[in-house]
Design a protein around this motif. Structure first.
Motif, PDB file in Angstrom:
ATOM      1  N   MET A  89       0.809  -1.212   0.000  1.00  0.00           N
ATOM      2  CA  MET A  89       0.000   0.000   0.000  1.00  0.00           C
ATOM      3  C   MET A  89       0.848   1.271   0.000  1.00  0.00           C
ATOM      4  O   MET A  89       0.310   2.370   0.042  1.00  0.00           O
ATOM      5  CB  MET A  89      -0.933   0.019   1.221  1.00  0.00           C
ATOM      6  CG  MET A  89      -2.033  -1.017   1.217  1.00  0.00           C
ATOM      7  SD  MET A  89      -3.121  -0.879  -0.208  1.00  0.00           S
ATOM      8  CE  MET A  89      -3.743   0.783   0.016  1.00  0.00           C
ATOM      9  N   THR A  90       2.173   1.128   0.007  1.00  0.00           N
ATOM     10  CA  THR A  90       3.036   2.299   0.074  1.00  0.00           C
ATOM     11  C   THR A  90       3.249   2.904  -1.306  1.00  0.00           C
ATOM     12  O   THR A  90       3.443   2.182  -2.287  1.00  0.00           O
ATOM     13  CB  THR A  90       4.415   1.895   0.646  1.00  0.00           C
ATOM     14  OG1 THR A  90       4.200   1.051   1.769  1.00  0.00           O
ATOM     15  CG2 THR A  90       5.205   3.115   1.082  1.00  0.00           C
ATOM     16  N   ASP A  91       3.208   4.236  -1.364  1.00  0.00           N
ATOM     17  CA  ASP A  91       3.494   4.935  -2.620  1.00  0.00           C
ATOM     18  C   ASP A  91       4.854   4.526  -3.144  1.00  0.00           C
ATOM     19  O   ASP A  91       5.844   4.533  -2.409  1.00  0.00           O
ATOM     20  CB  ASP A  91       3.521   6.452  -2.384  1.00  0.00           C
ATOM     21  CG  ASP A  91       2.151   7.071  -2.633  1.00  0.00           C
ATOM     22  OD1 ASP A  91       1.238   6.329  -3.055  1.00  0.00           O
ATOM     23  OD2 ASP A  91       2.016   8.281  -2.402  1.00  0.00           O
ATOM     24  N   SER A 104      -1.902   2.251  -3.679  1.00  0.00           N
ATOM     25  CA  SER A 104      -1.928   3.417  -2.796  1.00  0.00           C
ATOM     26  C   SER A 104      -2.687   4.565  -3.438  1.00  0.00           C
ATOM     27  O   SER A 104      -3.474   5.252  -2.788  1.00  0.00           O
ATOM     28  CB  SER A 104      -0.498   3.850  -2.469  1.00  0.00           C
ATOM     29  OG  SER A 104       0.219   4.095  -3.673  1.00  0.00           O
TER      30      SER A 104
END
Lengths: 132, 121, 277
Positions: A89-91, A104
């Motif tokens: 989910m991290t950019d 994300s």
């Protein structure tokens, strides 16, 4: 509420998913900006299904909280699944060679985002956009 | 798969995207454009996205790639006609289109390219 | 359903049908609704009672009635009374009839009317909510003008408290105006805004970035010390966004950027040499 299921198996299917989501979003009266957001999110998530799981499906469903209509999309696949959801989910995190904005970024485009996945058990992502 | 036509106007190439692009068409367009810039000796490229209803990360990346690629081939790229809803969505998505020059419409895009050229001398 | 219950139903439907005229007169008298409106309802209800008890038509009529009453400003009680008063009118006929069957049938019909009454009430309040939402939207439209300052320069003077929804509406309108007028410069003036929260500040910021993606430049003017403090304290990165103290300064800046020469910004003397093409 009845949903409609569309397959995601080719690049062309991703386009069809976008078109279907666009028409349902317009039908339930989402604003133009909100339509664009949910269609973009659908495009990202459909591509994810294709790239990471080799295919899957999406269910397009009209929902309602009484007064406010909404649009719910459920993407599911039987792919390898995600082992570290927080990381996914991290950019900027990517395993597919993209920009790492698929998950994300699409979470920021919708009102509700729900991801269920485990290694070897596929992935199920449910997103909802409510009319303003 | 549909192909996006590339038009030539003087030493500018104009690409007007009128179809709902699938990923393969995006990649094809990228290749076609690079080849045409070289074969036609173009100095500028305008990508008109007035009719484009969504720009997701894949199409966004294409725009950045084309801009960087043509710059290497000595041609400046300007993306014109982005719809407000598309711009708002791109910002929310977290895509900044770094290195891509933009203009409100085709006319302003042409002016921008001419300015860039006259600045070069 | 048992046989006696069936008989009770038959009897009440008989009364309902045969006594149509006195029933309608009395119903209209108690509810204050015009007899023609009630005749349609009576007709639909009778069809449903005699037939397969499909109340879709009745609900359709009641929905229409509730919505039009909500719009005309009737009270909820007035609206619900149209349905509930049918009970009283029918009961008077049942009493006149005097049979036990009819009384038992009435209990059944009464429950049905209660359901319809609740339905009416729900439709009524939904219609009222809709009216309120529409009005709020109209107000939002009214309070957010986008004005043209110069060829190629537009401005939004924002006045009053900004909430997230209003900011979004204004910003979308601003961006659309840029496209419609082909303006490459926009001034967002927040002199009249007493305070902003994180969300509103973020929306302003996103708008500037979105405008840039479209090929236009935004200047924010009239930031109050208090707001500047908030923005810094909240740690919101304003980055390379151009800010000016006043709307006049912002206009001068935008003019210069669009190739218009401004002499002595404070003395209103503007020498124009617009760059064409």
């Amino acid at each position: 509420m009845s949903g409609q299921e569309l397959p995601i198996a080719t690049n062309g299917d991703v386009v069809l998913v976008r078109q279907k989501v666009r028409s349902v979003a317009a039908e339930i009266g989402l604003s133009l900006v909100d339509q664009t957001k949910i269609v973009t999110a659908a495009s990202e998530l459909a591509r994810n299904v294709l790239v990471h799981a080799g295919g899957g499906r999406v269910e397009v469903e009209k929902v309602s909280t009484g007064l406010r209509p909404g649009l719910r999309l459920v993407f599911s696949d039987e792919g390898p699944g995600i082992s570290d959801i927080a990381q996914a989910m991290t950019d900027g995190f990517t395993t597919g060679g993209g920009l790492g904005l698929g998950l994300s970024g699409s979470r920021r485009l919708v009102d509700e985002f729900d991801l269920v996945s485990a290694p070897g058990e596929g992935t199920r992502i449910m997103v909802t956009k409510w009319a303003r | 798969m549909e192909r996006v036509p590339i038009l030539k106007l003087g030493d500018i190439l104009i690409v007007s995207i009128q179809i709902d692009l699938d990923d393969q068409s995006v990649l094809t367009l990228q290749e076609d454009l690079a080849e045409t810039v070289v074969s036609r000796g173009a100095r500028g490229v305008i990508i008109d996205i007035t009719a484009v209803e969504i720009v997701d990360s894949f199409i966004g990346r294409m725009l950045s790639t084309i801009a960087a690629m043509t710059r290497m081939l000595d041609a400046e790229t300007v993306v014109v006609g982005m719809r407000p809803a598309v711009a708002i969505t791109l910002v929310e998505l977290g895509l900044s289109l770094g290195g891509v020059r933009t203009a409100l419409n085709l006319e302003k895009g042409v002016v921008m390219l001419e300015h860039a050229r006259s600045a070069e001398g | 359903m048992t046989v006696p219950a069936d008989a009770a139903r038959r009897r009440i439907v008989e009364i309902f049908t045969s006594q149509e005229e006195p029933l309608l007169r009395r119903w209209s008298q108690i509810s204050g609704a015009p007899i023609d409106e009630l005749r349609d309802l009576h007709q639909a209800l009778r069809t449903a009672l005699v037939g397969d008890a499909d109340l879709a038509d009745v609900r359709g009529l009641l929905g229409e009635l509730s919505r039009s009453r909500a719009r005309q400003g009737y009270t909820p009680s007035d609206t619900a009374r149209v349905v509930f008063s049918l009970k009283e009118a029918v009961y008077e006929q049942v009493e006149a009839d005097g049979q036990t069957e009819a009384l038992r049938g009435f209990a059944w019909l009464s429950r049905l009317i209660d359901d319809l009454g609740l339905f009416t009430f729900e439709t009524y309040s939904a219609a009222r909510e809709k009216i309120i939402i529409d009005q709020a939207e109209q107000l939002l439209e009214l309070s957010t003008p986008v004005v043209k300052l110069w060829e190629g320069i537009v401005a939004v003077p924002l006045v009053g408290t900004l909430d997230s929804a209003r900011t979004q509406v204004v910003m979308e309108k601003l961006l659309q105006t840029l496209v419609d007028t082909g303006s490459e410069h926009a001034v967002i003036d927040i002199t009249g805004v007493p305070a902003v929260d994180t969300e509103v500040a973020q929306h302003l910021l996103k708008t500037v970035v979105a405008a840039r993606l479209m090929g236009a430049e935004c200047v924010i003017s009239g930031i109050r010390p208090q707001i500047a403090h908030t923005i810094v304290t909240l740690g919101i990165e304003f980055g390379d966004i151009v800010t000016k103290a006043s709307l006049a300064d912002a206009l001068a800046y935008a003019l210069t950027r669009s190739g218009v020469q401004v002499k002595g910004a404070a003395t209103t003397r503007v020498a124009v040499r617009a760059e064409r093409g």
